[in-house]
Motif scaffolding. Structure first.
Motif: not given
Length: 258
Positions: A141, A118, A123, A113
Motif C-alpha cells: 500500500c 487508507c 494495492l 488496503c
C-alpha cells in the motif's frame, strides 16, 4: 499445438498464455508480449534456473510439438509456469509492462488496503526477494507504506520473485501522479470520548517528533505536503478542546489532581 490437458480445461484457449492468464489464481499477472518472449536477450540466464528450459519456452510461445507422456508433459508445464513468472518480473518494469500493470492497479485488480485510514487505497503486488522460492508475493500500500498478505489462498502461494522487489517503486517513479498523498490519520484509543492516558502520552510524543521534523523541513524551505491536513487537524483539536472544557479536565487513566 495438441490439446492441453489441465485442471481448467473449461477455460482452455488455443494459446498457452491466454490459458495461463485466464486461470484462477493468476489474476495478478499481465500478458507478456510475444515479441518480448521471443527476444533471447530478455531471457538471458534463465536457462540455468528453469528445468526443461527449451521445452518450457516452446510451450509458452505455442510452438511445442514434443510427443511425450503425461508425466513428462506435467513437468514441462510446471517449468513453463515458472519460466513465465521469471520473465514476468523482467517484463513488468519495461514501458509496456508498466502500462499494463498500471491499468490493473487503476481497477484495483490486486485488491484494496485493509487499513481503514487508507480509504480503500489500491494495492500493488511485490516480492520481498528477487530470488525464486524464497517468499510468497505480498501486497504493498503506497498510502501507509506497509505490506499485507493476499486475501485469497490461491494468490498467497504465488512466488514473490515473479514481481520482484523494485516493480512497485519503479511504477510510481514513472507515473508519479498515481502516488497517493500520505496521511497523518492514526487511530486514537478513547474511552467514552476521552483519550486513554498511556496511548495519549505516546501519541503526544509522536506528534512532537513529527512537528519537530516539519519545522526542520520548513526551515530548509521544503514543503511537507501536509499543510492542508495540518489546518484540518488544528480545527478538529480546537473543537475537541472546546467540548472538553467544563469536564473533569484530565484524561482517562491519568491520576486526578488532588
Amino acid at each position: 499445438m495438441d490439446d492441453f490437458n489441465s485442471e481448467t480445461d473449461s477455460d482452455y484457449t488455443s494459446y498457452w498464455r491466454d490459458w495461463f492468464i485466464s486461470s484462477r489464481g493468476n489474476e495478478y499477472f499481465c500478458e507478456i508480449d510475444e515479441e518480448y518472449l521471443t527476444d533471447r536477450f530478455n531471457l538471458t540466464g534463465l536457462n540455468t534456473e528453469v528445468q526443461y528450459y527449451q521445452y518450457a519456452l516452446d510451450l509458452v510461445t505455442d510452438v511445442f510439438d514434443l510427443d511425450c507422456d503425461d508425466e513428462m508433459r506435467e513437468q514441462i508445464e510446471k517449468s513453463a509456469r515458472h519460466l513465465y513468472g521469471l520473465v514476468h518480473a523482467r517484463y513488468i518494469v519495461t514501458t509496456r509492462g508498466l502500462a499494463k500493470m498500471l491499468e490493473k492497479f487503476k481497477k484495483a485488480d490486486f485488491g484494496k488496503c485493509p487499513r481503514v485510514m487508507c480509504d480503500a487505497q489500491p494495492l500493488l503486488p511485490m516480492g520481498q526477494s528477487d530470488v525464486a522460492n524464497t517468499s510468497p508475493v505480498k501486497l504493498y500500500c503506497a498510502k501507509c507504506e506497509d505490506l499485507y498478505n493476499p486475501k485469497s489462498s490461491r494468490h498467497s502461494t504465488i512466488d514473490g520473485a515473479y514481481f520482484g522487489t523494485s516493480f512497485h517503486n519503479i511504477l510510481f517513479q514513472v507515473y508519479p501522479a498515481m502516488l497517493p498523498p500520505k496521511t497523518q490519520k492514526r487511530y486514537e484509543p478513547r474511552v467514552f470520548g476521552f483519550r486513554v492516558h498511556a496511548a495519549a502520552a505516546l501519541n503526544r510524543w509522536q506528534a512532537e517528533q513529527r512537528e519537530q521534523m516539519k519545522e526542520r523541513l520548513r526551515q530548509a524551505r521544503i514543503e511537507t505536503g501536509f499543510e492542508e491536513e495540518d489546518e484540518e487537524l488544528e480545527s478538529e483539536e480546537e473543537m475537541e478542546d472546546d467540548i472538553e472544557v467544563g469536564e473533569d479536565g484530565f484524561e482517562i487513566g491519568a491520576t486526578a489532581p488532588q
